[in-house]
Scaffold this motif. Structure first.
Motif, mmCIF file in Angstrom:
data_model
loop_
_atom_site.group_PDB
_atom_site.id
_atom_site.type_symbol
_atom_site.label_atom_id
_atom_site.label_comp_id
_atom_site.label_asym_id
_atom_site.label_seq_id
_atom_site.Cartn_x
_atom_site.Cartn_y
_atom_site.Cartn_z
ATOM 1 N N THR A 112 0.834 -1.199 0.000
ATOM 2 C CA THR A 112 0.000 0.000 0.000
ATOM 3 C C THR A 112 0.868 1.248 0.000
ATOM 4 N N ALA A 113 0.357 2.300 -0.633
ATOM 5 C CA ALA A 113 1.010 3.606 -0.611
ATOM 6 C C ALA A 113 0.045 4.577 0.061
ATOM 7 N N ASP A 114 0.456 5.100 1.216
ATOM 8 C CA ASP A 114 -0.422 5.969 2.017
ATOM 9 C C ASP A 114 -1.780 5.318 2.234
ATOM 10 N N GLY A 115 -1.776 4.007 2.468
ATOM 11 C CA GLY A 115 -2.995 3.274 2.795
ATOM 12 C C GLY A 115 -3.790 2.783 1.605
ATOM 13 N N VAL A 116 -3.390 3.145 0.379
ATOM 14 C CA VAL A 116 -4.119 2.711 -0.820
ATOM 15 C C VAL A 116 -3.435 1.487 -1.416
ATOM 16 N N ASP A 117 -4.211 0.446 -1.635
ATOM 17 C CA ASP A 117 -3.674 -0.796 -2.184
ATOM 18 C C ASP A 117 -3.069 -0.554 -3.564
ATOM 19 N N TYR A 118 -1.857 -1.077 -3.782
ATOM 20 C CA TYR A 118 -1.199 -0.950 -5.089
ATOM 21 C C TYR A 118 -2.089 -1.435 -6.221
ATOM 22 N N ARG A 119 -2.888 -2.451 -5.955
ATOM 23 C CA ARG A 119 -3.716 -3.039 -7.006
ATOM 24 C C ARG A 119 -4.818 -2.080 -7.474
#
Length: 279
Positions: A112-119
């Motif tokens: 995750t980047a800043d809580g957002v899933d990479y997918r």
């Protein structure tokens, strides 16, 4: 043995590596063209990439061609910090860079980047915010300006500032046309250090949030390698680098070492890691 239609006979040991290269090239082509659209539809990739705080890797499992590379790996990448990846050849250092840059997405676990899933992050958005430095830098038979700007609409002032920060001022001063100086095919009229500094300038002018470096100084002599490594560590971007070289007084400027070993990743402060290595 394999016989080609023109009568040429190749040994199987020669043919198999070539087939593997074609397979890799095909994967890259699909990623660049139709693969990206299909993937974004499959994973509902609608979020922009944001990296204001941290990238978290949690319980990561990854296999490549049936070989286990990572097993239950967890760690964090903090914004602005410099990370050095260490480990034996084939341990998975380059694979980790490919996972963090979305080249590979068939993993289990979470990134995750800043809580957002990479997918859920648009690959195009990530690509706008990252840069790469490799051992072999590809340069166009074009001006220094276009080799840094990569044909994007940056101003001359922006490219010149990036050039200076990357340590290219001496090169520009000795070239009659400065940024407008033409480079030969793949930069044959530049030294190894100058070629790498153009790579660094590309990352600076792009204002990349993350700079991935894979053996960026391995082809340079000690003096040039020290200068380039020091420049990489002085830029504002988060740096994730692979290097087998140790430059006294410079390598310790990394904040952390991520040691890749036996499918795991252990994190150390650079000072702690190199103190242990010295014992």
């Amino acid at each position: 043995m394999i016989q080609m239609s023109n009568g040429c006979i190749w040994h199987i040991s020669v043919v198999l590596p070539l087939l593997n290269e074609l397979k890799s090239a095909s994967k890259i082509y699909n990623k660049i063209t139709i693969g990206q659209q299909e993937k974004e539809l499959k994973f509902n990739k609608e979020e922009d990439f944001s990296f204001q705080s941290e990238i978290c890797v949690k319980n990561l499992y990854f296999n490549y061609e049936e070989k286990e590379i990572f097993k239950d790996v967890s760690f964090k990448i903090e914004k602005g910090k410099k990370y050095l990846l260490k480990g034996a050849s084939g341990a998975g250092k380059s694979t980790l860079i490919k996972l963090l840059s979305m080249v590979y997405e068939d993993y289990e676990g979470e990134i995750t980047a800043d809580g957002v899933d990479y997918r859920n992050i648009k690959e195009s958005s990530l690509n706008e915010n990252i840069s790469f430095i490799y051992q072999d830098v590809f340069l166009f038979e074009d001006t220094i300006f276009n080799n840094i700007a990569l044909f994007k609409p940056f101003s001359e002032e922006e490219v010149l500032e990036a050039s200076k920060k990357a340590g290219l001022e001496e090169l520009l001063n000795k070239k009659e046309n400065g940024l407008s100086e033409m480079l030969m095919e793949n930069g044959k009229n530049l030294s190894g250090g100058e070629r790498q500094r153009i790579s660094i300038a590309r990352a600076i002018v792009k204002k990349s949030k993350i700079l991935f470096v894979d053996e960026g100084t391995s082809s340079l002599d000690e003096k040039l390698g020290r200068k380039v490594e020091n420049t990489i560590l002085d830029i504002d971007s988060t740096v994730i680098a692979i290097s087998h070289r140790y430059y006294e007084g410079i390598t310790v400027k990394y904040d952390y070492v991520l040691e890749v070993k036996n499918g795991t990743i252990n994190q150390y402060s650079a000072e702690e890691y190199f103190e242990e290595e010295a014992i």
